[in-house]
Design a protein around this motif. Structure first.
Motif, mmCIF file in Angstrom:
data_model
loop_
_atom_site.group_PDB
_atom_site.id
_atom_site.type_symbol
_atom_site.label_atom_id
_atom_site.label_comp_id
_atom_site.label_asym_id
_atom_site.label_seq_id
_atom_site.Cartn_x
_atom_site.Cartn_y
_atom_site.Cartn_z
ATOM 1 N N UNK A 144 0.953 -1.308 0.025
ATOM 2 C CA UNK A 144 -0.050 0.046 -0.001
ATOM 3 C C UNK A 144 0.870 1.280 0.046
ATOM 4 N N UNK A 145 2.005 1.264 0.869
ATOM 5 C CA UNK A 145 2.911 2.441 0.757
ATOM 6 C C UNK A 145 3.610 2.707 -0.611
ATOM 7 N N UNK A 146 3.988 1.673 -1.158
ATOM 8 C CA UNK A 146 4.706 1.699 -2.410
ATOM 9 C C UNK A 146 3.379 2.251 -3.563
ATOM 10 N N UNK A 147 2.440 1.523 -3.506
ATOM 11 C CA UNK A 147 1.479 2.032 -4.563
ATOM 12 C C UNK A 147 1.092 3.356 -4.474
ATOM 13 N N UNK A 148 0.932 3.971 -3.095
ATOM 14 C CA UNK A 148 0.539 5.368 -2.884
ATOM 15 C C UNK A 148 1.623 6.406 -3.308
ATOM 16 N N UNK A 149 2.972 5.807 -3.214
ATOM 17 C CA UNK A 149 4.162 6.548 -3.496
ATOM 18 C C UNK A 149 4.175 6.558 -5.139
ATOM 19 N N UNK A 150 4.096 5.518 -5.507
ATOM 20 C CA UNK A 150 4.096 5.528 -7.270
ATOM 21 C C UNK A 150 2.717 6.673 -7.777
ATOM 22 N N UNK A 151 1.585 6.226 -7.105
ATOM 23 C CA UNK A 151 0.603 7.191 -7.355
ATOM 24 C C UNK A 151 1.017 8.776 -7.214
ATOM 25 N N UNK A 152 1.525 9.107 -6.167
ATOM 26 C CA UNK A 152 2.119 10.308 -5.921
ATOM 27 C C UNK A 152 3.022 11.052 -6.855
ATOM 28 N N UNK A 153 3.796 10.076 -7.426
ATOM 29 C CA UNK A 153 4.865 10.624 -8.233
ATOM 30 C C UNK A 153 4.280 10.529 -9.657
ATOM 31 N N UNK A 154 3.378 9.873 -10.171
ATOM 32 C CA UNK A 154 2.993 9.768 -11.503
ATOM 33 C C UNK A 154 1.663 10.592 -11.771
ATOM 34 N N UNK A 155 0.815 10.990 -10.619
ATOM 35 C CA UNK A 155 -0.485 11.203 -10.633
ATOM 36 C C UNK A 155 -1.583 10.358 -11.388
ATOM 37 N N UNK A 156 -1.212 9.070 -11.611
ATOM 38 C CA UNK A 156 -2.167 7.970 -11.831
ATOM 39 C C UNK A 156 -2.602 7.572 -10.644
ATOM 40 N N UNK A 157 -3.878 7.367 -10.288
ATOM 41 C CA UNK A 157 -4.482 6.794 -9.330
ATOM 42 C C UNK A 157 -4.122 5.178 -9.132
ATOM 43 N N UNK A 158 -4.092 4.753 -8.012
ATOM 44 C CA UNK A 158 -3.590 3.443 -7.466
ATOM 45 C C UNK A 158 -4.610 2.360 -8.404
ATOM 46 N N UNK A 159 -5.716 2.867 -8.473
ATOM 47 C CA UNK A 159 -6.671 1.852 -9.279
ATOM 48 C C UNK A 159 -6.543 1.835 -10.892
ATOM 49 N N UNK A 160 -5.501 2.533 -11.273
ATOM 50 C CA UNK A 160 -5.009 2.387 -12.754
ATOM 51 C C UNK A 160 -3.868 1.631 -12.933
ATOM 52 N N UNK A 161 -3.451 1.079 -11.599
ATOM 53 C CA UNK A 161 -2.209 0.175 -11.906
ATOM 54 C C UNK A 161 -2.289 -1.149 -11.671
ATOM 55 N N UNK A 162 -1.929 -2.075 -12.311
ATOM 56 C CA UNK A 162 -2.176 -3.556 -12.133
ATOM 57 C C UNK A 162 -1.149 -3.914 -11.005
ATOM 58 N N UNK A 163 -1.404 -4.995 -10.232
ATOM 59 C CA UNK A 163 -0.826 -5.393 -8.927
ATOM 60 C C UNK A 163 0.706 -5.356 -9.152
#
Length: 280
Positions: A155-174
Motif C-alpha cells: 500500500x505504501x509503495x502503490x501510494x508513492x507511485x501514484x503520488x509521483x505519476x498522478x495516476x490513481x492506484x486503481x489504474x495500476x496492475x498489481x
C-alpha cells in the motif's frame, strides 16, 4: 473483402518482440491470416523478419505516435510525495524515460524481497494468438504478483507511485516482483498490449511502466532501450518510469526495451504497469 498486403512498422516491431519471446513464426502468421492478411504475404513477411531481411512498411498518420508529456514529467528535478523527496537522475524525451533516485529505502527493498522470494514462479508472457499466459524462452526470470493494497508495504509503495505519476492506484496492475539469476534475461519487448488484446472494461491499454530496482547488480542486468541508446544500471532503491501511451490511444514503438543477462550476482525488481483507466 480484399486481403491485407502491407505491414506497419508497429506490427513489424511487435512481431520481432513476440518472436524474441519464443512464439513460433507459424503461430504469428496464422494469427495474421485470421485478422485478414493475405496468407502468402503473411508467411513471406514472417520469413523475411526471421531472416533479418528488410521489409517495406506502410505508415500513416494514424500509427505515427504523437508524444504527450505525462504529469510526472512536469514536476521538475525533485518530486515531493507525501512521505519523501525523489530526485530525477536523468531524463529522455523520446521515448519518455525518467530515471529516479531513492524511490524506496534500503529497508523497504529488503522487506519486499523477503516477502516475495517464497512466492516466485517461472515468469510468463501473453500468447498473442490465444491471449493465455505461458512460459517462453525469451523471458527466463522468476516472478510473482501482489494484489492491490495486499499489505501495508505494498500500500505504501502503490501510494508513492501514484503520488509521483498522478495516476490513481486503481489504474495500476498489481505490483509484480521479478528475480533474475545468472544468465537470465528478458529479450526485447513492448510492455503495451497488442491492439486486439486491449480490454477496455479492465483499464484499457497500458500507458506507462514504473520499474523499481531492489538490489545492486554486480555485473549485467541493465535495462536497455535500444532505439533511444539508453542503458540504465540497476541501483538499489532507484527506479525508471517510461511512458508509451497517449490520449489518442496510440503507443510508442520507441519504448521497446530489454533486461540484459545477469553476469554476476542476481537482480530483483518490482514493476507496476499503469493503464489508461481504472482496473478495479
Amino acid at each position: 473483402m480484399d486481403k491485407i498486403r502491407q505491414i506497419s512498422s508497429e506490427l513489424r516491431d511487435w512481431i520481432i518482440s513476440t518472436l524474441n519471446n519464443g512464439v513460433s513464426p507459424v503461430a504469428i502468421a496464422d494469427a495474421m491470416i485470421k485478422k485478414g492478411f493475405d496468407p502468402k504475404f503473411a508467411y513471406e513477411a514472417l520469413f523475411r523478419i526471421v531472416g533479418n531481411e528488410s521489409i517495406k512498411t506502410s505508415e500513416t498518420n494514424l500509427n505515427t505516435y504523437q508524444s504527450e508529456l505525462p504529469e510526472i514529467g512536469k514536476k521538475g528535478n525533485v518530486i515531493t510525495t507525501t512521505d519523501r523527496e525523489v530526485k530525477v537522475l536523468s531524463r529522455v524525451e523520446k521515448p519518455f524515460i525518467l530515471h529516479l533516485d531513492h524511490v524506496l529505502s534500503i529497508e523497504e527493498c529488503d522487506e519486499l524481497i523477503n516477502l516475495s522470494k517464497d512466492r516466485l514462479q517461472p515468469s510468463r508472457i501473453v500468447d498473442p494468438t490465444t491471449g493465455e499466459e505461458k512460459v517462453a524462452p525469451g523471458r527466463t526470470s522468476k516472478g510473482m504478483h501482489y494484489t492491490i493494497r495486499e499489505n501495508a508495504l505494498i500500500t505504501t509503495i502503490e501510494n508513492r507511485i501514484a503520488g509521483l505519476t498522478d495516476f490513481p492506484v486503481e489504474n495500476g496492475e498489481g505490483l509484480q516482483v521479478l528475480n533474475y539469476d545468472i544468465g537470465e534475461e528478458y529479450k526485447q519487448h513492448f510492455d503495451y498490449f497488442p491492439p486486439n488484446k486491449v480490454d477496455h472494461d479492465k483499464g484499457g491499454q497500458r500507458v506507462g511502466t514504473f520499474l523499481i530496482y531492489l538490489n545492486d547488480v554486480i555485473e549485467g542486468g541493465e535495462t536497455v532501450f535500444p532505439k533511444a541508446g539508453v542503458s540504465i544500471v540497476p541501483k538499489k532503491g532507484s527506479a525508471v518510469y517510461f511512458h508509451y501511451g497517449n490520449s489518442k490511444e496510440q503507443v510508442d514503438r520507441m519504448s521497446v526495451h530489454s533486461s540484459v543477462p545477469i553476469v554476476k550476482g542476481e537482480k530483483w525488481v518490482a514493476t507496476k504497469w499503469i493503464r489508461q483507466g481504472k482496473i478495479y
